[in-house]
Scaffold this active site. Structure first.
Site, PDB file in Angstrom:
ATOM      1  N   GLU A   1     -11.692   9.600 -15.661  1.00 31.24           N
ATOM      2  CA  GLU A   1     -12.561   9.470 -14.490  1.00 31.24           C
ATOM      3  C   GLU A   1     -11.719   9.645 -13.244  1.00 31.24           C
ATOM      4  O   GLU A   1     -10.499   9.532 -13.293  1.00 31.24           O
ATOM      5  CB  GLU A   1     -13.185   8.061 -14.449  1.00 31.24           C
ATOM      6  CG  GLU A   1     -14.136   7.781 -15.569  1.00 31.24           C
ATOM      7  CD  GLU A   1     -14.414   6.282 -15.683  1.00 31.24           C
ATOM      8  OE1 GLU A   1     -14.568   5.623 -14.641  1.00 31.24           O
ATOM      9  OE2 GLU A   1     -14.435   5.794 -16.817  1.00 31.24           O
TER      10      GLU A   1
ATOM     11  N   LYS B   1     -10.351   8.324  -9.652  1.00 34.62           N
ATOM     12  CA  LYS B   1     -10.096   7.011  -9.074  1.00 34.62           C
ATOM     13  C   LYS B   1     -10.564   7.053  -7.622  1.00 34.62           C
ATOM     14  O   LYS B   1      -9.930   7.659  -6.764  1.00 34.62           O
ATOM     15  CB  LYS B   1      -8.605   6.690  -9.153  1.00 34.62           C
ATOM     16  CG  LYS B   1      -8.274   5.268  -8.766  1.00 34.62           C
ATOM     17  CD  LYS B   1      -6.855   4.919  -9.185  1.00 34.62           C
ATOM     18  CE  LYS B   1      -6.521   3.458  -8.982  1.00 34.62           C
ATOM     19  NZ  LYS B   1      -6.543   3.034  -7.601  1.00 34.62           N
TER      20      LYS B   1
ATOM     21  N   ASP C   1     -11.345   5.897  -3.950  1.00 31.74           N
ATOM     22  CA  ASP C   1     -10.562   5.060  -3.064  1.00 31.74           C
ATOM     23  C   ASP C   1     -11.479   4.343  -2.075  1.00 31.74           C
ATOM     24  O   ASP C   1     -11.874   4.895  -1.062  1.00 31.74           O
ATOM     25  CB  ASP C   1      -9.559   5.943  -2.310  1.00 31.74           C
ATOM     26  CG  ASP C   1      -8.386   5.139  -1.802  1.00 31.74           C
ATOM     27  OD1 ASP C   1      -8.275   3.954  -2.185  1.00 31.74           O
ATOM     28  OD2 ASP C   1      -7.597   5.684  -1.033  1.00 31.74           O
TER      29      ASP C   1
ATOM     30  N   TYR D   1     -18.360   2.467 -12.521  1.00 31.75           N
ATOM     31  CA  TYR D   1     -17.501   2.961 -13.597  1.00 31.75           C
ATOM     32  C   TYR D   1     -17.289   1.994 -14.758  1.00 31.75           C
ATOM     33  O   TYR D   1     -16.619   2.319 -15.712  1.00 31.75           O
ATOM     34  CB  TYR D   1     -16.136   3.375 -13.048  1.00 31.75           C
ATOM     35  CG  TYR D   1     -15.470   2.333 -12.178  1.00 31.75           C
ATOM     36  CD1 TYR D   1     -14.942   1.183 -12.730  1.00 31.75           C
ATOM     37  CD2 TYR D   1     -15.364   2.521 -10.813  1.00 31.75           C
ATOM     38  CE1 TYR D   1     -14.343   0.225 -11.946  1.00 31.75           C
ATOM     39  CE2 TYR D   1     -14.761   1.563 -10.016  1.00 31.75           C
ATOM     40  CZ  TYR D   1     -14.252   0.420 -10.578  1.00 31.75           C
ATOM     41  OH  TYR D   1     -13.665  -0.526  -9.794  1.00 31.75           O
TER      42      TYR D   1
ATOM     43  N   LYS E   1      -1.684   8.429 -10.379  1.00 32.34           N
ATOM     44  CA  LYS E   1      -1.819   8.621  -8.927  1.00 32.34           C
ATOM     45  C   LYS E   1      -1.423  10.036  -8.527  1.00 32.34           C
ATOM     46  O   LYS E   1      -0.354  10.506  -8.895  1.00 32.34           O
ATOM     47  CB  LYS E   1      -0.911   7.624  -8.193  1.00 32.34           C
ATOM     48  CG  LYS E   1      -1.368   6.181  -8.327  1.00 32.34           C
ATOM     49  CD  LYS E   1      -2.224   5.775  -7.135  1.00 32.34           C
ATOM     50  CE  LYS E   1      -2.772   4.387  -7.308  1.00 32.34           C
ATOM     51  NZ  LYS E   1      -2.382   3.426  -6.326  1.00 32.34           N
TER      52      LYS E   1
ATOM     53  N   CYS F   1       2.028   4.787  33.671  1.00 35.17           N
ATOM     54  CA  CYS F   1       0.848   5.461  33.149  1.00 35.17           C
ATOM     55  C   CYS F   1       0.922   6.970  33.429  1.00 35.17           C
ATOM     56  O   CYS F   1       1.154   7.373  34.560  1.00 35.17           O
ATOM     57  CB  CYS F   1      -0.407   4.871  33.790  1.00 35.17           C
ATOM     58  SG  CYS F   1      -1.905   5.719  33.303  1.00 35.17           S
TER      59      CYS F   1
ATOM     60  N   CYS G   1      -2.030   7.704  36.090  1.00 27.44           N
ATOM     61  CA  CYS G   1      -2.124   7.151  37.445  1.00 27.44           C
ATOM     62  C   CYS G   1      -0.799   6.579  37.937  1.00 27.44           C
ATOM     63  O   CYS G   1      -0.714   6.045  39.041  1.00 27.44           O
ATOM     64  CB  CYS G   1      -3.209   6.083  37.521  1.00 27.44           C
ATOM     65  SG  CYS G   1      -2.751   4.554  36.689  1.00 27.44           S
TER      66      CYS G   1
ATOM     67  N   CYS H   1      -2.215   0.183  30.618  1.00 27.48           N
ATOM     68  CA  CYS H   1      -2.196   0.492  32.045  1.00 27.48           C
ATOM     69  C   CYS H   1      -3.123  -0.510  32.722  1.00 27.48           C
ATOM     70  O   CYS H   1      -4.305  -0.559  32.423  1.00 27.48           O
ATOM     71  CB  CYS H   1      -2.701   1.913  32.306  1.00 27.48           C
ATOM     72  SG  CYS H   1      -3.064   2.181  34.048  1.00 27.48           S
TER      73      CYS H   1
ATOM     74  N   CYS I   1      -7.665   4.023  37.374  1.00 29.92           N
ATOM     75  CA  CYS I   1      -7.054   4.942  36.432  1.00 29.92           C
ATOM     76  C   CYS I   1      -8.143   5.840  35.830  1.00 29.92           C
ATOM     77  O   CYS I   1      -9.088   5.356  35.214  1.00 29.92           O
ATOM     78  CB  CYS I   1      -6.344   4.136  35.352  1.00 29.92           C
ATOM     79  SG  CYS I   1      -5.485   5.141  34.158  1.00 29.92           S
TER      80      CYS I   1
HETATM   81  P1  AMP Z   1      -5.206  -0.685  -7.953  1.00 34.37           P
HETATM   82  O1  AMP Z   1      -5.963  -1.292  -6.803  1.00 34.37           O
HETATM   83  O2  AMP Z   1      -4.304   0.423  -7.536  1.00 34.37           O
HETATM   84  O3  AMP Z   1      -4.593  -1.700  -8.846  1.00 34.37           O
HETATM   85  O4  AMP Z   1      -6.304   0.068  -8.812  1.00 34.37           O
HETATM   86  C1  AMP Z   1      -7.346  -0.652  -9.439  1.00 34.37           C
HETATM   87  C2  AMP Z   1      -8.610  -0.370  -8.721  1.00 34.37           C
HETATM   88  O5  AMP Z   1      -8.981   0.987  -8.805  1.00 34.37           O
HETATM   89  C3  AMP Z   1      -9.765  -1.075  -9.346  1.00 34.37           C
HETATM   90  O6  AMP Z   1      -9.855  -2.396  -8.922  1.00 34.37           O
HETATM   91  C4  AMP Z   1     -10.926  -0.269  -8.854  1.00 34.37           C
HETATM   92  O7  AMP Z   1     -11.397  -0.836  -7.650  1.00 34.37           O
HETATM   93  C5  AMP Z   1     -10.356   1.075  -8.518  1.00 34.37           C
HETATM   94  N1  AMP Z   1     -11.005   2.186  -9.221  1.00 34.37           N
HETATM   95  C6  AMP Z   1     -11.431   3.320  -8.615  1.00 34.37           C
HETATM   96  N2  AMP Z   1     -11.981   4.167  -9.473  1.00 34.37           N
HETATM   97  C7  AMP Z   1     -11.938   3.570 -10.691  1.00 34.37           C
HETATM   98  C8  AMP Z   1     -12.378   3.960 -11.986  1.00 34.37           C
HETATM   99  N3  AMP Z   1     -12.971   5.151 -12.224  1.00 34.37           N
HETATM  100  N4  AMP Z   1     -12.179   3.095 -13.000  1.00 34.37           N
HETATM  101  C9  AMP Z   1     -11.578   1.892 -12.791  1.00 34.37           C
HETATM  102  N5  AMP Z   1     -11.138   1.474 -11.578  1.00 34.37           N
HETATM  103  C10 AMP Z   1     -11.306   2.302 -10.524  1.00 34.37           C
HETATM  104 ZN    ZN Z   2      -3.380   4.453  34.463  1.00 33.98          ZN
END
Ligand code: AMP
Ligand code: ZN
Length: 810
Positions: A110, A112, A114, A221, A308, A402, A405, A420, A426
């Site tokens: 899957e 990951k 963010d 997920y 990663k 600044c 000004c 400033c 300004c």
């Molecule tokens: P880390 O924060 O680097 O330890 O990574 C773990 C976190 O990745 C988990 O707590 C999830 O919030 C996140 N995460 C994002 N996508 C996934 C996924 N497909 N499966 C499991 N965890 C995921």
């Molecule tokens: Zn200024």
């Protein structure tokens, strides 16, 4: 149909439309139709609160306020993931797995995502609770906020188990994030740094109506619970999808680590096309039975591994450090870089944050620097390549005055930013405040953009926002000026730079008439304008005939280009070169001037040295990043009208518009609800201010110092004279059935407590926070504390149930 059935059927219908739109990305009705139906449902539910439902689609708009987020223990712990960074790491992992498991192992791959992790609990198909990860053992209850996220189903479909938890990630897709930032920049606020932090910050906002406005999404997920009848991770994703959750389709089954690596390689490149941020891949052992056998370490499951992606890095040259002044006077140093490609975009600038950051990196003009694009939208400079530092380089001296000004900057103890202090004099601060004042969430003055404000200021028509209300149409008609686009027009040797695509486009005008798209395509295949002669193959779609004319034109005039005057680098050409090509010297001597600035263009235009000067002006607008703003008479009328209309804005917007430091929309609303009039706010003491929700000590002192500033008092007096609202307008009530009655509500109800309170107010009643002799009713909900009950009995206060309360409304 009974009212109850009508409500149920509308809820059902809207649920399906939400699902089509937010989970399937495939709406089947227009936004307008949807809004109408939602409105209808809202009205019905307001009139018949006895049929309201905490999971009705109307709850998506939010409204519930959470002052303190309750801590909740996770029924199943939320683990972290082990990380890997290479093929070897993954192979090692597989070796470890094979020691513990017999036979072949399948994996689910899957992405990951963010964002912020979340755990959702469902009972009988309804969303019961949403809790943040916290420390993994316990997190914060953010249910009210999560309910506003449209891709989180409040009610499931199909064949779901009676009780389970599902984990996912709340993300803020780029498009929505960028839009939020555009709005912030429009009002002169610092943009948010990255989608991840903004997503997790959103979950902890106190006002869920605010969260509802943010375009968050929830990607799922992982399902946990007992007796779920699921055998593999992959199956669980399919099931979740069938119950109505948003589960991205990227997930794939892999029969070997090699197939896992294929997935990784594919997405390392393709992820740049995704609408949201990802920072890697998560590989999970597919069989849940295998997962059971493998178990957990203290920190993470043994059956999963994150891979990663490497953050992309490039090196480039720091041309110049410039300093920007924000609306509040905060100074931000900006690194202007030699343009370079990074993660699919051209990077020209990076933020350096503050003086400490510059010192820490010991970064200097002329340095070769490493730029990285990680979770941040704005690229970061991570390090300086000291081996490439020029021998004559000197340490960067942070500015002391600044740049706009020339006032001496100050830096408060404990603050990273320089400021400033020239609040009243300004330019970017003044203009920033006016821009904030007219922005959509403030006075919402349409037709008055960023450029126009600068234009009005430039011509001395407005010096502060109160001046807007005294403008006359006649005096603003016909004003004009040239504007700099800060994003382009990169300067080197004091020469304006023109992006190659724009240059080609401009050059071809009148001869070949290449389209802008085709010009950009040509620009992509060369890095220097002179390389056009060597171009063997034309980009797709570009017409041979038009291209030949471009070459013709370049040839005809090339002899007039003096080499000293010519240079180009990294997809840019000098503006002078361009003009030389377009208007060869023997026809126009004006271009002997070495550097071309706005005054020069203006002078050239006013001297009328160009026969067809309008064409020349057009040309400049087209090829350079200079824009001309002006007010035509039709616009002037519209602007004046919009300014007049804005006088009707309610007090809370006016207060927000004033731009008191750190008083956002929410604080403005709270202040207005508390004080009702500006006069009483102005007289408020420090202690009274800090007693209000969301108003901390620093905001309180900002408020006090704002109103003690004499210039501000004068401005406010002018705004009052103009007729703006400085008092709360009396609200229209649904009924007066509860007039004169004071209510205390306590415990849990079938609807959100805030909704209940709203119903009380809408019918003329008053909410009070604690029991006293003056309390008319205590509305008793589930789990009300025993001390409340005792106190009510002692004071002889009538206790009624939620149902009995609705009876009062009949
Ligand atoms: P880390 O924060 O680097 O330890 O990574 C773990 C976190 O990745 C988990 O707590 C999830 O919030 C996140 N995460 C994002 N996508 C996934 C996924 N497909 N499966 C499991 N965890 C995921
Ligand atoms: Zn200024």
């Amino acid at each position: 149909m009974t009212i109850k059935d009508q409500i149920k059927s509308l809820q059902e219908e809207l649920r399906q439309h939400n699902y089509n739109y937010y989970v399937l990305d495939n709406p089947t009705i227009s936004d307008y139709e949807f809004d109408m139906k939602l409105k209808k449902l809202q009205e019905l539910e307001a009139k018949h609160p006895e049929f309201a439902d905490a999971n009705s689609p109307t709850q998506r708009v939010g409204g519930a306020i959470t002052k303190n987020f309750e801590t909740v223990k996770h029924e199943h712990r939320m683990y972290s993931l082990d990380n890997s960074y290479s093929k070897e790491d993954l192979l090692d992992w597989e070796t470890r797995l094979k020691k513990m498991i017999d036979g072949p192992i399948q994996f689910t791959c899957e992405l990951k995502y963010d964002g912020a992790s979340i755990s959702l609990t469902y009972e009988n198909g309804s969303l019961l609770r949403a809790v943040t990860r916290g420390d993994g053992v316990q997190g914060d209850d953010v249910t009210a906020n999560v309910k506003t996220i449209k891709s989180v189903p409040l009610q499931l479909k199909g064949d779901y188990p009676p009780k389970f938890d599902i984990r996912g990630e709340i993300v803020l897709p780029f498009e929505g994030f960028n839009k939020m930032n555009e709005e912030r920049e429009e009002i002169g606020e610092e943009p948010y740094r990255n989608p991840r932090n903004t997503a997790s910050g959103s979950l902890k906002l106190q006002d869920s109506a605010e969260v509802a406005k943010r375009p968050l999404e929830c990607l799922l997920y992982n399902i946990t619970g007992s007796n779920l009848g699921i055998k593999t991770q992959f199956e669980s994703l399919e099931k979740a999808r069938a119950w109505g959750f948003k589960v991205p389709n990227a997930a794939k089954l892999a029969n070997s680590i090699d197939e896992v690596l294929e997935f990784v390689e594919y997405w390392d490149v393709k992820r740049h096309d995704l609408p949201y941020e990802t920072d890697g891949v998560v590989v999970k052992v597919n069989s849940l039975q295998h997962q059971d056998e493998l178990g957990y370490t203290a920190k993470a499951p043994r059956w999963a591994m994150a891979y990663k992606f490497k953050a992309e890095q490039v090196s480039t040259i720091l041309l110049e450090i410039t300093y920007q002044v924000g609306r509040t006077g905060a100074i931000t140093p900006v690194a202007n870089l030699e343009p370079v490609e990074l993660a699919g975009t051209t990077v020209k600038r990076a933020s350096l944050h503050n003086a400490d950051q510059i010192e820490k990196l010991d970064i200097r003009e002329g340095d070769t620097v490493f730029v990285e694009k990680g979770g941040e939208i704005i690229p970061k400079i991570i390090a300086v390549d000291l081996s490439k530092r020029p021998s004559n380089s000197t340490p960067t001296q942070y500015i002391t005055h600044c740049p706009e000004c020339e006032t001496e900057l100050i830096r408060q103890a404990g603050e990273a930013q320089h400021y400033c202090p020239n609040y009243n004099g300004c330019k970017p601060q003044i203009i920033g405040r006016i821009q904030h004042f007219i922005s959509r969430k403030a006075m919402d003055i349409d037709g008055l953009g960023k450029g126009t404000v600068e234009l009005l200021f430039h011509h001395d028509k407005v010096n502060n926002y109160s001046d807007l209300y005294f403008l006359k149409q006649k005096e603003i008609e016909g004003l004009r000026m040239w504007l700099d686009n800060p994003d382009a027009g990169l300067k080197k040797n004091n020469q304006l730079q023109v992006p190659l695509g724009k240059a080609i486009f401009g050059l071809s005008q009148g001869w070949g008439n290449l389209s802008r798209t085709h010009s950009d395509l040509i620009a992509e295949s060369v890095s220097d304008i002179m390389e056009i002669f060597n171009l063997k193959k034309l980009p797709e779609g570009v017409e041979e005939r038009k291209f030949e004319r471009l070459i013709d034109m370049l040839n005809k005039t090339i002899h007039t280009v003096e080499l000293s005057n010519y240079y180009s680098f990294s997809d840019y050409v000098s503006f002078n070169l361009l003009l030389d090509l377009k208007y060869p010297k023997d026809t126009l001597d004006l271009f002997e001037i070495n550097s071309l600035d706005i005054d020069f263009i203006d002078e050239a235009l006013s001297l009328n040295r160009f026969k067809r000067h309008e064409k020349f002006e057009d040309f400049i607008v087209k090829v350079s990043d200079r824009n001309r703003v002006g007010i035509q008479s039709k616009n002037a009328e519209k602007i004046i009208e919009a300014i007049q209309t804005s006088k009707k804005r309610p007090f809370e917007n006016v207060l927000y518009a004033l731009g008191i430091r750190d008083v956002g929309e929410v604080s403005a609303k709270n202040l207005v609800n508390h004080f009702l009039t500006l006069d009483s706010l102005v007289e408020a003491s420090f202690d009274e201010l800090t007693s209000i929700r969301d108003i901390g000590e620093s905001v309180a002192s900002n408020i006090l110092s704002f109103f003690s500033n004499e210039a501000n008092s004068k401005i406010i007096a002018r705004l009052k004279e103009a007729g703006l609202n400085f008092e709360v307008e009396k609200k229209e009530l649904l009924s007066e059935k509860l007039k004169g009655l004071n209510f205390v509500v306590s415990g849990k109800f079938s609807i959100e407590r805030n909704v209940l309170k709203k119903i009380i107010e809408e019918n003329g009643g008053k909410n009070v926070s604690s029991l006293s002799k003056n309390t008319s009713y205590l509305i008793v909900g589930e789990n009300m504390g025993p001390s409340k009950k005792e106190k009510a009995e002692k004071n002889d206060i009538k206790m009624i149930s939620e149902e009995e309360f609705y009876d009062l409304l009949k």
